[in-house]
Write a protein that holds these residues in place. Sequence first.
Motif, short mmCIF file in Angstrom:
data_model
loop_
_atom_site.label_atom_id
_atom_site.label_comp_id
_atom_site.label_asym_id
_atom_site.label_seq_id
_atom_site.Cartn_x
_atom_site.Cartn_y
_atom_site.Cartn_z
N ARG A 25 -1.69 5.17 -5.24
CA ARG A 25 -1.12 6.46 -4.83
C ARG A 25 -2.03 7.60 -5.25
O ARG A 25 -2.39 7.73 -6.42
CB ARG A 25 0.26 6.62 -5.45
CG ARG A 25 1.04 7.82 -4.97
CD ARG A 25 2.39 7.82 -5.66
NE ARG A 25 3.29 8.81 -5.09
CZ ARG A 25 4.54 9.01 -5.52
NH1 ARG A 25 5.01 8.26 -6.53
NH2 ARG A 25 5.30 9.91 -4.96
N CYS A 63 0.84 -1.19 0.00
CA CYS A 63 0.00 0.00 0.00
C CYS A 63 0.88 1.24 0.00
O CYS A 63 2.09 1.17 0.23
CB CYS A 63 -0.95 0.01 1.21
SG CYS A 63 -0.10 0.18 2.80
N TRP A 64 0.23 2.38 -0.25
CA TRP A 64 0.91 3.66 -0.22
C TRP A 64 0.58 4.39 1.09
O TRP A 64 -0.57 4.37 1.53
CB TRP A 64 0.49 4.54 -1.40
CG TRP A 64 1.10 4.10 -2.68
CD1 TRP A 64 0.57 3.24 -3.60
CD2 TRP A 64 2.39 4.49 -3.19
NE1 TRP A 64 1.43 3.07 -4.65
CE2 TRP A 64 2.56 3.82 -4.42
CE3 TRP A 64 3.41 5.32 -2.72
CZ2 TRP A 64 3.71 3.97 -5.20
CZ3 TRP A 64 4.54 5.47 -3.49
CH2 TRP A 64 4.69 4.81 -4.71
N GLU A 105 0.67 8.16 2.74
CA GLU A 105 0.77 9.58 2.40
C GLU A 105 0.61 10.40 3.68
O GLU A 105 -0.41 10.32 4.37
CB GLU A 105 -0.31 9.97 1.40
CG GLU A 105 -0.24 9.21 0.09
CD GLU A 105 -1.44 9.50 -0.81
OE1 GLU A 105 -1.84 10.68 -0.88
OE2 GLU A 105 -1.96 8.56 -1.42
N ASP A 147 5.60 10.52 -0.39
CA ASP A 147 4.77 9.30 -0.36
C ASP A 147 5.67 8.07 -0.34
O ASP A 147 6.71 8.04 -1.01
CB ASP A 147 3.85 9.25 -1.59
CG ASP A 147 2.84 10.39 -1.60
OD1 ASP A 147 2.72 11.08 -0.57
OD2 ASP A 147 2.18 10.58 -2.63
N GLN A 148 5.22 7.05 0.39
CA GLN A 148 6.05 5.85 0.56
C GLN A 148 5.25 4.60 0.23
O GLN A 148 4.10 4.46 0.65
CB GLN A 148 6.55 5.77 2.00
CG GLN A 148 7.38 6.96 2.41
CD GLN A 148 8.00 6.77 3.79
OE1 GLN A 148 8.35 5.66 4.17
NE2 GLN A 148 8.14 7.86 4.53
N LEU A 149 5.87 3.69 -0.53
CA LEU A 149 5.28 2.39 -0.83
C LEU A 149 5.67 1.42 0.27
O LEU A 149 6.86 1.22 0.54
CB LEU A 149 5.76 1.89 -2.19
CG LEU A 149 5.22 0.52 -2.63
CD1 LEU A 149 3.70 0.57 -2.82
CD2 LEU A 149 5.92 0.05 -3.91
#
Length: 324
Positions: free
Chosen positions: A87, A55-56, A58, A64-66
Amino acid sequence: MKNLMPSVDSLGEALHFLRMSGTFYCRSELTAPWGLALPVMKGSLMFHVVTSGQCWLEVDGVEDQLLQPGTFVLLPHGEGHRVSSDRGGPTRKLEELPEELVSERYSVLRHGGGGTPTTLICGVVRLDHPAARHLVTLLPSVIRVEPSGSPRMDWLQSTLRFIADEARELRPGGETVITRLADVLVVQALREWMAQGSGARTGWLGALQDPELGRALALIHREPTSPWTVASLASRVAMSRSAFSARFTRMVGEPPMHYLARWRMYVAHTALKEERPGLAELAERMGYQSEAAFSRAFKRFMGVSPGAVRRGDATSLPALGMSA
């Protein structure tokens, strides 16, 4: 040299004061497309563990990070944020979605459009000790711990797998196991950040890792009611009085005796909540000649009166004043 303390883990001792209490834990079973908007939870630390799928994440002001399986993220300031399958995709407010309440502090959330599955373990914990709340102010918005092949991280990943198994099977006592392990994970995440982050080598955290100042801080933390002076602390760590005072003030952000007085108020705050002693008794224990003098000092440092804490009227504390 006889006054020197043996080697101490002053940073580890400071982490002991975190004294977390679990507020709420949730296993989220999600299928794409999905998106969750989590609210601000001031005074709490929030974390997510991805046990399957991805998941992303935010967070305003942060890239933003995966997040993938085995990733552990900690949001120390309880900031509102979003997690989603896509995202920048649409999100639903967490409080608007139905949850299966397994117990008072544990729930299961199922949400999404029926596509690719993702499973998250999410938690909210509070810090009970006032000093821990100061520690949180020194941390970044997001602390991320990734899986790796090192022995240290293998232990962390084994803990994550254990949590995932408990959350999936929901065996008797599973909530207690998850709660305890989640607390350990939070401490481990902080240790990992402190080992790698430059921000942990300055200010109060840096002082804890300084060979001499770390010993002095450990003395204060272990024996807060002892009649310490700048000279006696400097002697115990084999420094001159002037050099010790200057380095302590520069790194910690306040003079040694001011820090000592503040720490005594932390100890008093905990005693008022847990032991509920008489104010006169506590004033004497903290080295004050009168209840009035103790009460004035307590309110100056803590922002509330000792009587309010003892009665349970003070539900929150203002931001603590030690500089980073």
